[in-house]
Design an enzyme around this catalytic site. Structure first.
Site, PDB file in Angstrom:
ATOM      1  N   GLY A  10       0.808  -1.212   0.000  1.00  8.82           N
ATOM      2  CA  GLY A  10       0.000   0.000   0.000  1.00  8.82           C
ATOM      3  C   GLY A  10       0.843   1.264   0.000  1.00  8.82           C
ATOM      4  O   GLY A  10       2.080   1.220   0.053  1.00  8.82           O
ATOM      5  N   ASP A  43      -3.864 -13.549   2.743  1.00  8.80           N
ATOM      6  CA  ASP A  43      -5.104 -12.910   3.179  1.00  8.80           C
ATOM      7  C   ASP A  43      -5.080 -12.791   4.700  1.00  8.80           C
ATOM      8  O   ASP A  43      -5.224 -13.787   5.407  1.00  8.80           O
ATOM      9  CB  ASP A  43      -6.307 -13.733   2.726  1.00  8.80           C
ATOM     10  N   ILE A  44      -4.879 -11.582   5.219  1.00  9.58           N
ATOM     11  CA  ILE A  44      -4.733 -11.431   6.668  1.00  9.58           C
ATOM     12  C   ILE A  44      -6.046 -11.641   7.414  1.00  9.58           C
ATOM     13  O   ILE A  44      -6.051 -11.748   8.648  1.00  9.58           O
ATOM     14  CB  ILE A  44      -4.123 -10.072   7.048  1.00  9.58           C
ATOM     15  N   ALA A  67      -5.623  -1.869   5.895  1.00  9.60           N
ATOM     16  CA  ALA A  67      -6.949  -1.391   6.318  1.00  9.60           C
ATOM     17  C   ALA A  67      -7.748  -0.974   5.094  1.00  9.60           C
ATOM     18  O   ALA A  67      -7.190  -0.715   4.029  1.00  9.60           O
ATOM     19  CB  ALA A  67      -6.821  -0.201   7.267  1.00  9.60           C
ATOM     20  N   THR A 111      -6.022   6.622  12.563  1.00 12.93           N
ATOM     21  CA  THR A 111      -6.314   7.796  11.746  1.00 12.93           C
ATOM     22  C   THR A 111      -6.789   8.978  12.580  1.00 12.93           C
ATOM     23  O   THR A 111      -7.313   8.790  13.695  1.00 12.93           O
ATOM     24  CB  THR A 111      -7.410   7.452  10.710  1.00 12.93           C
ATOM     25  N   ASP A 112      -6.628  10.175  12.032  1.00  7.19           N
ATOM     26  CA  ASP A 112      -7.171  11.369  12.693  1.00  7.19           C
ATOM     27  C   ASP A 112      -8.693  11.421  12.610  1.00  7.19           C
ATOM     28  O   ASP A 112      -9.338  12.206  13.312  1.00  7.19           O
ATOM     29  CB  ASP A 112      -6.562  12.648  12.095  1.00  7.19           C
ATOM     30  N   TYR A 134     -15.959   4.838   8.857  1.00  8.14           N
ATOM     31  CA  TYR A 134     -14.518   4.613   8.791  1.00  8.14           C
ATOM     32  C   TYR A 134     -13.856   4.984  10.114  1.00  8.14           C
ATOM     33  O   TYR A 134     -13.091   4.193  10.695  1.00  8.14           O
ATOM     34  CB  TYR A 134     -13.905   5.417   7.641  1.00  8.14           C
ATOM     35  N   LYS A 138     -11.917   2.465  12.901  1.00  8.25           N
ATOM     36  CA  LYS A 138     -10.525   2.626  13.320  1.00  8.25           C
ATOM     37  C   LYS A 138     -10.422   2.865  14.826  1.00  8.25           C
ATOM     38  O   LYS A 138      -9.486   2.389  15.479  1.00  8.25           O
ATOM     39  CB  LYS A 138      -9.869   3.769  12.544  1.00  8.25           C
TER      40      LYS A 138
END
Length: 296
Positions: A10, A43-44, A67, A111-112, A134, A138
């Site tokens: 990514g 594949d996690i 993610a 993430t913010d 989202y 997170k």
């Protein structure tokens, strides 16, 4: 040190993998939908496969970067996205912890968007209050990580840009197409402000955290870029620096039209890292325009 990195193909993962390898660190990078030579395709969300991999590689550190990070896509596929962002994260945090046979430390990339955007800047101790699915996923990921082992770490990061494979890979680089597609009028928000960070900076922060792992307390850490930009600011930058017209674009002073709700300003306090001598920042204008060059 032996490191296991999820999401290695990514936007962020590529720079993390590259930097750690350049420092001679033994790192196993995982990928799935974007197979890359030198990475392990796995594949996690397959818990048994992850258990076997961790048992065989025995890393000192897991960096969990994989993610679903696009809010609009999260709304379209909530169950699939929640499985990746929360359920898989919970399993990984539980099987890989300091008290397990093959365990150690885990750094979870968050993430913010766990914040509402109403009262920035946010400290690492501020309770999250996300505005969309989202952000909720997170934040829940953070909770399950620290519940599994308080020695684990969370690193919250802002919107990212870097050496993208396609312009759509970053919510910021895709604005180049918005500017140059003059036949497609668009409304661009100057309401939401972000503190973008270059992926190379976040990779540097993760390396510093890894090198200080013996003395780094578990818990939540944060990094925001040091400059504040709206999407309207960025399209103006593109227009001015690359001599492109923007007559087809309209500024919107309120929330972004269409799509899921976004918080207005989610700048995060960086002092928990800077107090430990961890600080990496690329000037946004310089770094961003360099990222666009291959697509001009």
């Amino acid at each position: 040190m032996k490191v296991l990195l999820t999401g290695a193909s990514g936007l962020l993962g590529r720079d993390v993998h590259k930097l750690f390898k350049s420092k001679g660190i033994e790192i196993t990078g995982l990928c799935f939908s974007r197979p890359v030579e030198g990475l392990v395709q796995l594949d996690i969300t397959d818990n048994d496969a992850m258990d076997k991999l961790i048992a065989s590689t025995k890393p000192n550190l897991v960096i969990h970067s994989a993610a679903q990070r696009f809010p609009d896509q999260m709304e379209k596929e909530p169950e699939k996205s929640w499985k990746l962002n929360v359920d898989t994260t919970q399993h990984l945090a539980q099987i890989y912890k300091t008290t397990s046979a093959n365990g150690g430390r885990l750094i979870y990339i968050s993430t913010d968007y766990v914040f509402s955007g109403d009262n920035p800047p946010y400290s690492a101790e501020t309770e999250g209050n996300p505005t969309n699915v989202y952000g909720k996923s997170k934040l829940e990921g953070e909770k399950v990580v620290l519940a599994a082992d308080p020695n684990h770490c969370v690193l919250r990061v802002p919107v990212l840009y870097g050496d993208v494979k396609t312009l759509k890979e970053s919510a910021l680089t895709c604005l180049l197409d918005t500017v140059r597609e003059t036949s497609k009028p668009a409304k661009i928000s100057s309401y939401e402000k972000r503190n973008p960070a270059h992926t190379e900076d976040i990779a540097g922060i993760l390396l510093d955290m890894a090198n200080k792992l013996d003395t780094l307390p578990g818990g939540v850490y944060q990094w925001s870029g040091k400059e504040k930009w709206s999407k309207w600011d960025i399209v103006k930058l593109i227009s001015q620096e690359l001599s492109m017209p923007m007559d087809h674009l309209e500024e919107v002073a309120g929330p972004s039209p269409g799509g899921v709700p976004r918080p207005r300003d989610v700048e995060m306090d960086r002092s928990k890292l800077t107090d430990k001598g961890i600080d990496h920042h690329t000037d946004f204008k310089t770094g961003f325009l360099k990222c666009l060059q291959p697509f001009l």
